[in-house]
Design an enzyme around this catalytic site. Sequence first.
Site, PDB file in Angstrom:
ATOM      1  N   SER A  86      30.890 -50.583 -63.343  1.00 38.76           N
ATOM      2  CA  SER A  86      31.383 -50.705 -64.717  1.00 38.76           C
ATOM      3  C   SER A  86      32.840 -51.120 -64.649  1.00 38.76           C
ATOM      4  O   SER A  86      33.668 -50.409 -64.079  1.00 38.76           O
ATOM      5  CB  SER A  86      31.246 -49.373 -65.466  1.00 38.76           C
ATOM      6  OG  SER A  86      31.871 -49.453 -66.728  1.00 38.76           O
ATOM      7  N   ARG A  87      33.144 -52.289 -65.197  1.00 32.42           N
ATOM      8  CA  ARG A  87      34.521 -52.793 -65.111  1.00 32.42           C
ATOM      9  C   ARG A  87      35.457 -52.071 -66.068  1.00 32.42           C
ATOM     10  O   ARG A  87      36.669 -52.230 -65.969  1.00 32.42           O
ATOM     11  CB  ARG A  87      34.521 -54.305 -65.360  1.00 32.42           C
ATOM     12  CG  ARG A  87      33.728 -55.066 -64.309  1.00 32.42           C
ATOM     13  CD  ARG A  87      33.910 -56.576 -64.406  1.00 32.42           C
ATOM     14  NE  ARG A  87      33.105 -57.238 -63.400  1.00 32.42           N
ATOM     15  CZ  ARG A  87      31.882 -57.717 -63.598  1.00 32.42           C
ATOM     16  NH1 ARG A  87      31.325 -57.604 -64.782  1.00 32.42           N
ATOM     17  NH2 ARG A  87      31.210 -58.304 -62.627  1.00 32.42           N
TER      18      ARG A  87
END
Length: 572
Positions: A394-395
Site C-alpha cells: 500500500s503506497r
Amino acid sequence: MEYNPSFIKQSSGKIISIQDNIILASGLNNAFLGEVVKFKTPGSEIIGQILNLEKNLVRIVVIKGKQSEIESGDSIHRTFQDAKTKVGFGVLGKLISPLGDIINEEDYNKQNIIYSELIEMNYSPVEKNAPGIIEREPVKIPFLTGINAVDCFIPVGCGQRELIIGDHSTGKTSFAITAIINQKKLNNKLNNKWRTAENKMINEEGITQGTSLLYKNALLVPCIYVGVGQKRSEIARIKKLLEVTNALEYTTIVFTSSDEPASIQFIAPYAGCTIGEWSRDNGYKALAIYDDLSQHAVAYRQMSLLLRRPPGREAYPGDVFYVHSRLLERAAQLHRNLGGGSLTALPIIETRGGDISAYIPTNVISITDGQIFLSADLANKGVRPSINIGLSVSRVGSSAQTPLMRELSRKLKGNYAFYSNYKGVDKLGGDLDPIILSYIQRGVRIDEFFKQALYEPFTYIKQVIGVYCLVSGLVDGIDSKYIDIFFHLLFSNEFSDKYIKSEHYHYINEANDIESWLYSNLMEHSDKMNEEIHAWCNATAEFFIAELQPRLARDKNNVLYNSLKSWSNKEI
C-alpha cells in the site's frame, strides 16, 4: 424563433450499413464523440452512442435495446447529450443496468419504484473529469475492510485506489464482498449506541466552526459493486449473499452479463463510478468495486477492433491505459471545504499463471496506489484470504491507520520480518538460537491470526486487541492450531462471564457493539483502560493454556474443538 431547416437536417441522419454490431451512419455532421443517439424516432427505446467520427460518417454502437430491430435506411436522431445513469439514494439496494434501468423490479412494488425515481434519484453523466489537486486532500482516514492482514499490514485509506489481483478462484470477489459486509455496523441505522455517539460527535455548529470530530455525512458508506461480463448465476449469488448479511440495503449492484454486447460492458464501470461520485460529492465515504477490469479491457478491445481502430500490444488499442486511468483517477478524498467526502476504488484484475507482469496488470498496477496479491498456491492449500504479504503493498501506508494501530502494526511488521527471514530454518534440525526460534513461533501465530473464514470480517477493535495479544507475547504459549479458538473465546461474553470472572469484561460488550476508531481513540488516552484490557487478555490466555489446551491436545476427534467454535454458553 425562425424555422431553420438546416438545423433539423443536421439533427438527424440515416443508417448506411450494420456490420458486426457497428452501425455506419451519415448525416450527423455536427455530432460530438460520445453523444447518445436514438433510432427510428426521437422517443425510441433503442439507444446508441457515437464512438468514431469520420469524414461525413459516424460509427455507432448500441448501448440499449435490441439491434435486430434496426435496419439499413432507418433514421437516427441526435439527443445532444452524453450517456447518463441514475444516482442518489434511490439506487441503493437495487440491481441496475449501466444506464440506470432497475433489473430486480420484482423485489419492489411499483409505488416504491415511482417514488424512488421521482424523489430519490437524479441523472448524471457517465463520463466526468476527475477532481483536480486543489479539490483533494491527502489520504489519511482509514477505510476498514475487516480483513486482518490488510488493515494491519496493507492499510487502505478513504479515497485510495487499491488493486486486488490474482489468478482465477483465489478469492478476489470474496475479498471485495467482505469489505462491503464490514461496513454493515457503521451503516446500521438500528444501532442505537452508535447513533447516539454519532449525534454527540456531529452537530451543525461543530461542523461550521471546524470542531466536529467527523464530517456531517462521514458515518454512511454507500457501496457500489460493478460486475463486468459476469455470469448471471454469479450476480444472483452475490445479491443473495448481501441480502442474507443485511448489506444489500446500502449497496448498488451495476450488472452486465457476459452475453451482452461489449459496448454495454464497457460503460458499466464508468456508470458505477458516477454513482459513487454522487455519494462522494455529498460528503459520504463511498466504496466502488470493479469486478473485473481484465474483462473490461477485453470488451474494449473487441469494440475497438470492430470500430477499425489500430491494434497495439496483445491487440489492445493504444489508449487502453487511458481508459482505465480516467476511471480510477475519479477516486479521491475531497477537501473538507467541499464536504470531505471520498470515493475509494477497489479494482479487480485476473491474472493467468500468477503473471503480474502482463500488459493489463502492469497498466493498472502503475495507476493504482498499491495492490493486494492473492496467491494461487495459498488458495490451493485452503488458506483464506490467500494474501501474499510479500508481493502486496500500500503506497499510502501507515498514514491510513490510527495512531494506536500504527504503533502496534509497526511492532507486528518487525516480528513478521524476522519470521520471513528465518522461516523454515527450524526444519533443518540441529540447535537453534532461542531468540530466532521465538520469532519463528510468533510468526506462525501471526499467520494463523491472518486466516479468516469467508465473509466474516473482524471489527476494528477486535483487530487492535488481537494484534496487541500477538506483539505482547500473550499467545506465545498457545499452540498455533488453537489460535482461532482463543480469539473466538476472547470476545465471547458468555465464556468470559462464566470462566474468567472479572470486573473488566464490560469491554467485550462495548467492543461487540461499537465499531470504529472511536474506541481505539479512548485506549490511546487511558492508561487505566489499557491495564484492564491487558488483565482481561492475560487472564483469558492463562486459563486457555492451563485448562483448555491440554484437553484440546487429547481430543483426537475434535469434539471439544468444534464445540468451542460454536460456543453458546455451554459447559466445557
